[in-house]
Design an enzyme around this catalytic site. Structure first.
Site, PDB file in Angstrom:
ATOM      1  N   PRO A  14       0.807  -1.212   0.000  1.00 36.31           N
ATOM      2  CA  PRO A  14       0.000   0.000   0.000  1.00 36.31           C
ATOM      3  C   PRO A  14       0.838   1.259   0.000  1.00 36.31           C
ATOM      4  CG  PRO A  14      -0.331  -1.360   1.969  1.00 36.31           C
ATOM      5  CD  PRO A  14       0.946  -1.757   1.347  1.00 36.31           C
ATOM      6  N   GLU A  15       0.488   2.179  -0.868  1.00 40.85           N
ATOM      7  CA  GLU A  15       1.041   3.527  -0.824  1.00 40.85           C
ATOM      8  C   GLU A  15      -0.053   4.436  -0.271  1.00 40.85           C
ATOM      9  OE1 GLU A  15       3.332   4.865  -4.063  1.00 40.85           O
ATOM     10  OE2 GLU A  15       3.888   2.874  -4.716  1.00 40.85           O
ATOM     11  N   HIS A  49      -2.536 -15.413   8.943  1.00 41.09           N
ATOM     12  CA  HIS A  49      -1.993 -14.046   8.904  1.00 41.09           C
ATOM     13  C   HIS A  49      -2.967 -12.972   9.399  1.00 41.09           C
ATOM     14  CE1 HIS A  49       1.258 -15.933   6.857  1.00 41.09           C
ATOM     15  NE2 HIS A  49       0.582 -16.125   5.742  1.00 41.09           N
ATOM     16  N   ARG A  87       3.473 -10.676   5.301  1.00 42.08           N
ATOM     17  CA  ARG A  87       4.910 -10.462   5.458  1.00 42.08           C
ATOM     18  C   ARG A  87       5.300  -9.830   6.787  1.00 42.08           C
ATOM     19  NH1 ARG A  87       7.175  -7.981  -0.008  1.00 42.08           N
ATOM     20  NH2 ARG A  87       9.142  -8.372   1.046  1.00 42.08           N
ATOM     21  N   LYS A 101      21.427  19.861  -3.789  1.00 42.56           N
ATOM     22  CA  LYS A 101      21.469  18.434  -3.459  1.00 42.56           C
ATOM     23  C   LYS A 101      21.822  17.615  -4.697  1.00 42.56           C
ATOM     24  CE  LYS A 101      19.647  18.075   0.904  1.00 42.56           C
ATOM     25  NZ  LYS A 101      18.338  18.688   1.136  1.00 42.56           N
TER      26      LYS A 101
END
Length: 272
Positions: free
Chosen positions: A2-3, A90, A109, A150
């Site tokens: 997920p973002e 899970h 995970r 940068k």
DNA sequence: CTAGAGGCCTGCCCGC
DNA sequence: TGCGGGCAGGCCTCTA
């Protein structure tokens, strides 16, 4: 997995089921996700849920006593289910509600997290985060200032949570494509016009993805079990060797900072 | 300070 | 069909 759009989709999905409910019980079936799950979470039992907020990719469930902080990691997901439904593999944490429903956290995970913070206290994981991409604080002036002098390449720069939160691997490639910026461009060399485009495209890509219910690649699902539909809108992510949707040149793929990165060499020229 | 690599976990897909 | 290797949407931590 997920973002930011997927986390926001989860927040929107669970909010109507949680808000105003009293937490009847919290069932923890796993000792440790990314970090040990704190026993203090039990302090939330008997508390009434006031609000569900999001900061970066963290979800926060607020009660008068304290807050549960949830991160979905790479493979975490949240569903609302009837209390009677037995846990599957899970399924690590349940927040049991007065309504007879529960919020169930599944994470194969175990890269996700459940944390606790007292009311009025911010958790360490939240204190160093940069601005939210969908607020006015994240603007051209801010990003130009951050990028000044940068050498970091722009792909890694926009994925750095200190610079801006919530831009993960999929949306980093997508935003750079939409802004016509090569992912390996050192940020210090970007023109102000490029930075302006980048800011604008990051916002646009994330907002569109939220409207589509997130991106379902393999296994992300919304709270009701339906997939997200943004995958159909991906221009470069996962499209290596396929034709660019704009110019028909083949999409490039390469690891940048150990993460797969996709771009079109023609639409995103590398000009220094 | 920064950049880069390693690590945490499991499931899945691919090639042999 | 079985097995080993590589890979995955995140992000913290250690090293140079």
């Amino acid at each position: 997995m997920p973002e930011l759009p997927e986390v926001e989709t989860s927040r929107l999905g669970i909010t109507p089921h949680l808000q105003g409910q009293t937490i009847k019980a919290i069932t923890i079936r796993t000792e440790k996700l990314r970090w040990p799950i704190p026993q203090e979470l039990q302090k939330l039992v008997g508390q009434r849920i006031q609000s569900i907020r999001r900061r970066a990719k963290y979800l926060m469930i607020d009660t008068p006593e304290g807050t549960a902080i949830i991160h979905l990691g790479m493979s975490g997901s949240l569903r609302i289910l009837d209390e009677a439904i037995p846990p599957a593999k899970h399924d690590h944490v349940d927040l049991v509600l007065d309504s007879g429903k529960l919020l169930r956290y599944n994470d194969p995970r175990k890269f996700g997290a459940w944390l606790y913070s007292e009311v009025g206290v911010s958790h360490d994981v939240l204190t160093k985060l940069g601005p939210e991409p969908l607020t006015d604080v994240f603007n051209t002036k801010y990003l130009a200032e951050k990028a000044k002098n940068k050498k970091a390449v722009v792909k890694q720069f926009i994925m750095n949570n200190v610079v801006v939160v919530g831009v993960g691997n999929i949306y980093a490639s997508e935003s750079l494509f939409m802004a016509k910026i090569h992912p390996k461009t050192p940020v210090g060399t970007l023109t102000l016009a490029q930075i302006e485009r980048l800011v604008s495209e990051i916002k646009k890509v994330l907002e569109t993805a939220i409207k589509q219910g997130g991106t379902t690649l393999k296994d992300f699902n919304q709270v009701d079990g339906k997939p997200g539909y943004f995958a159909q809108e991906l221009h470069v992510y996962g499209r290596a060797g396929k034709e660019c949707l704009i110019c028909h040149l083949l999409i490039q793929e390469e690891k940048i900072g150990q993460r797969n990165t996709f771009w079109c060499e023609n639409c995103q020229p590398f000009d220094l």
